[in-house]
Write a protein that holds these residues in place. Structure first.
Motif, PDB file in Angstrom:
ATOM      1  N   ALA A  47       0.830  -1.203   0.000  1.00 15.06           N
ATOM      2  CA  ALA A  47       0.000   0.000   0.000  1.00 15.06           C
ATOM      3  C   ALA A  47       0.869   1.260   0.000  1.00 15.06           C
ATOM      4  CB  ALA A  47      -0.926  -0.012   1.220  1.00 15.06           C
ATOM      5  N   ARG A  48       1.953   1.245   0.803  1.00 17.52           N
ATOM      6  CA  ARG A  48       2.850   2.413   0.842  1.00 17.52           C
ATOM      7  C   ARG A  48       3.543   2.619  -0.501  1.00 17.52           C
ATOM      8  NH1 ARG A  48       3.833   0.776   6.309  1.00 17.52           N
ATOM      9  NH2 ARG A  48       5.561  -0.561   5.657  1.00 17.52           N
ATOM     10  N   ARG A  49       3.865   1.506  -1.165  1.00 17.64           N
ATOM     11  CA  ARG A  49       4.538   1.623  -2.465  1.00 17.64           C
ATOM     12  C   ARG A  49       3.618   2.279  -3.484  1.00 17.64           C
ATOM     13  NH1 ARG A  49       8.112  -3.346  -5.055  1.00 17.64           N
ATOM     14  NH2 ARG A  49       9.118  -2.139  -6.712  1.00 17.64           N
ATOM     15  N   TRP A  50       2.339   1.885  -3.485  1.00 12.76           N
ATOM     16  CA  TRP A  50       1.375   2.538  -4.378  1.00 12.76           C
ATOM     17  C   TRP A  50       1.222   4.010  -4.025  1.00 12.76           C
ATOM     18  CZ3 TRP A  50      -2.794  -1.817  -3.597  1.00 12.76           C
ATOM     19  CH2 TRP A  50      -2.429  -2.938  -4.356  1.00 12.76           C
ATOM     20  N   HIS A  51       1.168   4.288  -2.720  1.00 11.70           N
ATOM     21  CA  HIS A  51       0.960   5.661  -2.266  1.00 11.70           C
ATOM     22  C   HIS A  51       2.153   6.535  -2.638  1.00 11.70           C
ATOM     23  CE1 HIS A  51       0.347   9.024   0.573  1.00 11.70           C
ATOM     24  NE2 HIS A  51      -0.932   8.710   0.483  1.00 11.70           N
ATOM     25  N   THR A  52       3.367   6.020  -2.463  1.00  9.86           N
ATOM     26  CA  THR A  52       4.570   6.776  -2.797  1.00  9.86           C
ATOM     27  C   THR A  52       4.615   7.115  -4.287  1.00  9.86           C
ATOM     28  OG1 THR A  52       5.781   5.707  -1.000  1.00  9.86           O
ATOM     29  CG2 THR A  52       7.091   6.747  -2.737  1.00  9.86           C
ATOM     30  N   ALA A  53       4.128   6.176  -5.114  1.00  8.32           N
ATOM     31  CA  ALA A  53       4.119   6.395  -6.563  1.00  8.32           C
ATOM     32  C   ALA A  53       2.906   7.204  -7.026  1.00  8.32           C
ATOM     33  CB  ALA A  53       4.141   5.051  -7.292  1.00  8.32           C
ATOM     34  N   ASP A  54       2.074   7.626  -6.083  1.00  2.00           N
ATOM     35  CA  ASP A  54       0.847   8.390  -6.382  1.00  2.00           C
ATOM     36  C   ASP A  54      -0.154   7.592  -7.216  1.00  2.00           C
ATOM     37  OD1 ASP A  54       1.642  10.675  -4.996  1.00  2.00           O
ATOM     38  OD2 ASP A  54       2.761  11.435  -6.721  1.00  2.00           O
ATOM     39  N   ILE A  55      -0.051   6.256  -7.177  1.00  2.00           N
ATOM     40  CA  ILE A  55      -1.026   5.432  -7.907  1.00  2.00           C
ATOM     41  C   ILE A  55      -2.359   5.423  -7.170  1.00  2.00           C
ATOM     42  CG2 ILE A  55      -1.527   3.083  -8.719  1.00  2.00           C
ATOM     43  CD1 ILE A  55       1.452   2.686  -9.105  1.00  2.00           C
ATOM     44  N   VAL A  56      -2.309   5.478  -5.829  1.00  2.00           N
ATOM     45  CA  VAL A  56      -3.527   5.615  -5.028  1.00  2.00           C
ATOM     46  C   VAL A  56      -3.373   6.812  -4.105  1.00  2.00           C
ATOM     47  CG1 VAL A  56      -4.088   3.152  -5.088  1.00  2.00           C
ATOM     48  CG2 VAL A  56      -2.693   4.040  -3.226  1.00  2.00           C
ATOM     49  N   THR A  57      -4.506   7.340  -3.666  1.00  2.00           N
ATOM     50  CA  THR A  57      -4.505   8.499  -2.777  1.00  2.00           C
ATOM     51  C   THR A  57      -5.017   8.092  -1.400  1.00  2.00           C
ATOM     52  OG1 THR A  57      -6.771   9.137  -3.356  1.00  2.00           O
ATOM     53  CG2 THR A  57      -4.993   9.984  -4.758  1.00  2.00           C
ATOM     54  N   ASP A  58      -4.871   9.003  -0.441  1.00  2.00           N
ATOM     55  CA  ASP A  58      -5.360   8.747   0.914  1.00  2.00           C
ATOM     56  C   ASP A  58      -6.867   8.498   0.930  1.00  2.00           C
ATOM     57  OD1 ASP A  58      -2.889   9.002   2.097  1.00  2.00           O
ATOM     58  OD2 ASP A  58      -3.078  11.172   2.363  1.00  2.00           O
ATOM     59  N   GLY A  67      -5.041  -7.834  14.963  1.00  2.00           N
ATOM     60  CA  GLY A  67      -4.010  -8.669  15.571  1.00  2.00           C
ATOM     61  C   GLY A  67      -2.626  -8.057  15.525  1.00  2.00           C
ATOM     62  N   GLY A  68      -2.539  -6.736  15.600  1.00  2.00           N
ATOM     63  CA  GLY A  68      -1.241  -6.073  15.567  1.00  2.00           C
ATOM     64  C   GLY A  68      -0.711  -5.816  14.181  1.00  2.00           C
ATOM     65  N   ALA A  69      -1.373  -6.329  13.147  1.00  2.00           N
ATOM     66  CA  ALA A  69      -0.935  -6.118  11.763  1.00  2.00           C
ATOM     67  C   ALA A  69      -1.779  -5.031  11.112  1.00  2.00           C
ATOM     68  CB  ALA A  69      -1.048  -7.409  10.961  1.00  2.00           C
ATOM     69  N   GLU A  70      -1.165  -4.302  10.183  1.00  2.00           N
ATOM     70  CA  GLU A  70      -1.862  -3.255   9.454  1.00  2.00           C
ATOM     71  C   GLU A  70      -2.005  -3.644   7.987  1.00  2.00           C
ATOM     72  OE1 GLU A  70      -0.701   0.798  11.923  1.00  2.00           O
ATOM     73  OE2 GLU A  70       0.244   0.396   9.987  1.00  2.00           O
ATOM     74  N   TYR A  71      -3.166  -3.348   7.423  1.00  2.00           N
ATOM     75  CA  TYR A  71      -3.434  -3.647   6.021  1.00  2.00           C
ATOM     76  C   TYR A  71      -4.031  -2.415   5.352  1.00  2.00           C
ATOM     77  CZ  TYR A  71      -3.233  -8.394   7.916  1.00  2.00           C
ATOM     78  OH  TYR A  71      -2.848  -9.531   8.558  1.00  2.00           O
ATOM     79  N   GLY A  72      -3.705  -2.241   4.079  1.00  2.00           N
ATOM     80  CA  GLY A  72      -4.401  -1.257   3.279  1.00  2.00           C
ATOM     81  C   GLY A  72      -5.677  -1.870   2.725  1.00  2.00           C
ATOM     82  N   MET A  73      -6.715  -1.067   2.532  1.00  2.00           N
ATOM     83  CA  MET A  73      -7.995  -1.596   2.054  1.00  2.00           C
ATOM     84  C   MET A  73      -8.626  -0.630   1.058  1.00  2.00           C
ATOM     85  SD  MET A  73     -11.528  -2.432   4.126  1.00  2.00           S
ATOM     86  CE  MET A  73     -11.807  -0.678   4.421  1.00  2.00           C
TER      87      MET A  73
END
Length: 484
Positions: A47-58, A67-73
């Motif tokens: 998700a961060r890689r897409w965000h850094t490349a501006d392929i997706v926005t906030d 369970g302590g893990a984070e996911y993009g959705m």
């Protein structure tokens, strides 16, 4: 391979949608069903890689924590296309083709280098999201494969592409190329003119033959995506049955309807626990890409009078309203036991069986593929088993050594491994055992390799995993408790 949900089924996502089963998945992403549509879950790094490349926005991607893990959705409404590009059905017309072309162009505006051959198509945000696999393909070939239903052809081969897709004209292809940002080069246009003016009769005839073969798989429901045969790792005979009795009918509906066959017949799969019935059905549902509805004890059983029959009727109605669809009846013996053996005290069971007797033929006529599963076919009411309701009753036994070898090859294919890995040596030890044991050995072997700091899987890792997975007979001896 069965995919394990990152989030529990029923887990409530931001916005109120509840998680369902995994539809497609990779190392860093999963596409899951929800009660509001579908959702794409990704590892935080992707998700961060897409965000850094501006392929997706906030605004387009949300954060989910479990369970302590984070996911993009990314959530998608019902009916919006969300699927790996290679699993997307070929377009029914120019509108769908242009929508994907715009998605390709939008992604390319953000990243001009990454390959999109294994991208995820998210129509709702008009993007092809790359998953950064090791292989690469030119955009022209990526687009051509999708337009043609899986043929390796570049969009620059305009006439051949038109021959493979009945709705395409050279003008359509040029517009799609332009919208995708792949404006036909002078060379491509020269190829087009040469194809029109100087192509020899033999090549033209071949293009027509290829187009006819693929067009025969086209239906109102986009059945051209069924050009590639269904493959079931480790179960070639069951896959052959599905291809002949289900998929060929779906892919060639007009031909079958002329001879009075509107839809595939209902099927029962029976065999011991762990033989792979559920795995086979899940793989078929994924291949067909139809809505799936289930009837099992947890979803419809009720202690209240008439309540079970009412719930059964509701599921059948939903399946017919969503046709073409699949309706899976699991543990059939729990609902459809022989009425003669039930006795006078079980008249509500008689009512439930009668509801199935009435609904099954109706659902088949309305485009619902019904698949039943049971461990005890001898307990089921004979009226249910007769032809006209379930035409095919297929035994699924434990896998043979040859079938286990096929499944091992399938499971090991994407994993890094050295030359010592030899599936044949493992297959004989895993034959006649639940397929979950085969999956366990591969997964546990990979875990042992990673824990040892290895970068690839070795035969010894698999043998060590096999030693941790005794057969049921061995386990019963080891765990036997007695008193003296």
């Amino acid at each position: 391979m069965l995919l394990e949900n990152w989030l529990p089924i029923g887990f409530v996502l931001p916005g109120g949608a509840a998680c369902g089963r995994v539809l497609h998945g990779g190392a860093d992403w999963q596409i899951i069903a929800t009660d509001h549509g579908t959702a794409l879950l990704t590892a935080a790094t992707l998700a961060r890689r897409w965000h850094t490349a501006d392929i997706v926005t906030d605004e387009q991607i949300e954060l989910v924590t479990f369970g302590g893990a984070e996911y993009g959705m990314i959530k998608c409404a019902s009916g919006a296309v969300l699927a790996p590009l290679w699993r997307c059905s070929t377009p029914d017309g120019q509108k769908e083709a242009l929508a994907l072309a715009r998605a390709l162009q939008s992604t390319r505006a953000c990243d001009i280098t990454v390959s999109l051959h294994d991208a995820l198509y998210v129509a709702q945000i008009e993007r092809l999201l790359p998953v950064y696999g090791p292989d690469s393909q030119e955009d022209g070939l990526v687009l051509g494969r999708w337009l043609s239903g899986g043929v390796s052809i570049d969009v620059a081969s305009i006439d051949r592409l038109c021959g493979l897709s009945s709705w395409l004209t050279p003008k359509d292809v040029e517009e799609i190329i332009e919208v995708a940002g792949l404006a036909a080069s002078g060379q491509a246009r020269r190829m087009h003119r040469s194809a029109n003016d100087g192509i020899d009769a033999q090549r033209r005839e071949q293009y027509v033959k290829e187009g006819t073969a693929l067009k025969s798989c086209s239906t109102n429901h986009g059945a051209s995506k069924y050009v590639t045969p269904f493959v079931l790792a480790g179960r070639p005979r069951l896959a052959a049955f599905f291809n002949e009795h289900i998929i060929d009918i779906v892919a060639n509906q007009e031909r079958y309807r002329l001879l009075g066959i509107d839809s595939p017949s209902a099927v029962i799969l029976h065999g011991p626990p762990g033989c792979g019935k559920t795995f086979a059905v899940e793989e078929l549902v994924t291949y067909l890409d139809w809505p799936c509805f289930e009837i099992d004890a947890s979803s419809v059983a009720s202690p209240y009078i008439h309540e079970t029959s009412r719930k059964v009727a509701e599921v059948f109605d939903k399946a017919m309203n969503s046709a073409p669809s699949v309706l899976v009846i699991d543990e059939m013996e729990a609902f459809l036991a022989d009425r003669a053996a039930a006795g006078s005290s079980s008249h509500y069971r008689v009512e439930e069986v009668a509801e199935f007797l009435r609904r099954i033929p109706e659902a088949i006529k309305n485009g619902v593929l019904i698949i039943g599963m049971t461990n005890r076919p001898d307990m089921i009411d004979p009226a249910i088993l007769r032809r006209g309701r379930f035409d095919h009753i297929i035994e699924v036994d434990y896998a043979s050594a040859e079938e286990v070898e096929g499944l091992l090859l399938h499971l090991l294919e994407p994993l890094p491994k050295d030359e010592t890995v030899h599936p044949v040596a493992l297959a004989s030890s895993l034959a006649r055992r639940p397929l979950s044991d085969v999956t366990f050995v591969v997964r546990e072997g990979a875990r042992l390799a990673a824990r040892a700091g290895e970068s690839c899987l070795r035969q010894q890792h698999l043998l060590d995993a096999l030693a941790l997975c005794p057969s049921r007979v061995e386990a019963a001896v080891e765990r036997k408790i007695g008193f003296t």
